[in-house]
Design a protein around this motif. Structure first.
Motif, PDB file in Angstrom:
ATOM      1  N   ARG A  15      38.238  35.884  39.696  1.00  0.00           N
ATOM      2  CA  ARG A  15      38.379  34.482  39.308  1.00  0.00           C
ATOM      3  C   ARG A  15      37.789  34.251  37.917  1.00  0.00           C
ATOM      4  NH1 ARG A  15      38.659  29.273  42.275  1.00  0.00           N
ATOM      5  NH2 ARG A  15      39.206  30.654  43.967  1.00  0.00           N
ATOM      6  N   ARG A  16      36.616  34.830  37.673  1.00  0.00           N
ATOM      7  CA  ARG A  16      35.958  34.665  36.372  1.00  0.00           C
ATOM      8  C   ARG A  16      36.812  35.280  35.261  1.00  0.00           C
ATOM      9  NH1 ARG A  16      31.938  37.725  33.678  1.00  0.00           N
ATOM     10  NH2 ARG A  16      31.991  39.209  35.375  1.00  0.00           N
ATOM     11  N   ILE A  17      37.351  36.447  35.498  1.00  0.00           N
ATOM     12  CA  ILE A  17      38.178  37.123  34.499  1.00  0.00           C
ATOM     13  C   ILE A  17      39.467  36.342  34.254  1.00  0.00           C
ATOM     14  CG2 ILE A  17      39.591  39.191  34.094  1.00  0.00           C
ATOM     15  CD1 ILE A  17      37.279  40.770  35.447  1.00  0.00           C
ATOM     16  N   ILE A  18      40.118  35.914  35.324  1.00  0.00           N
ATOM     17  CA  ILE A  18      41.361  35.141  35.172  1.00  0.00           C
ATOM     18  C   ILE A  18      41.096  33.836  34.432  1.00  0.00           C
ATOM     19  CG2 ILE A  18      43.129  33.861  36.446  1.00  0.00           C
ATOM     20  CD1 ILE A  18      43.030  36.193  38.506  1.00  0.00           C
ATOM     21  N   ASN A  19      39.996  33.161  34.758  1.00  0.00           N
ATOM     22  CA  ASN A  19      39.652  31.929  34.040  1.00  0.00           C
ATOM     23  C   ASN A  19      39.395  32.201  32.557  1.00  0.00           C
ATOM     24  OD1 ASN A  19      39.969  30.171  36.178  1.00  0.00           O
ATOM     25  ND2 ASN A  19      37.832  30.316  36.821  1.00  0.00           N
TER      26      ASN A  19
END
Length: 104
Positions: A15-19
């Motif tokens: 999630r952090r990477i995609i964000n």
């Protein structure tokens, strides 16, 4: 799509990477300007390009379109996706303000 992960923190990591990737795509900023809370810019950029090469982004788009189409949310006569991006030079927005008037 993405490898499943038995570790609880793995979903949070994705999630952090995609964000972070979405932040770059939304702002048009260079990778080096990625805020630190998304992780190291090098790691986020590497993941983006690996997923691009593996076809992950295409698969995500196709799945989203298929699900929306099944729900009747897409009118194919009106809705389409255009991947065209036109980037201006970094100084293009800094034009001179106003018009100089000739003094007689």
């Amino acid at each position: 799509m993405l490898k499943s992960c038995a570790i609880a923190g793995c979903i949070h990591e994705y999630r952090r990477i995609i964000n972070g990737i979405l932040w770059i795509l939304r702002t048009g900023a260079p990778w080096r300007d990625l805020p630190e809370y998304y992780g190291k810019w090098e790691s986020v950029a590497t993941r983006f390009y690996r997923w691009l090469q593996a076809g992950v982004w295409k698969q995500i788009l196709e799945n989203l379109q298929e699900n929306a189409d099944k729900q009747g949310l897409i009118d194919w006569e009106v809705h389409y996706v255009d991947g065209t991006v036109i980037r201006a030079h970094q100084h293009a927005a800094g034009g001179k303000k106003g018009v100089k008037k000739k003094k007689n």
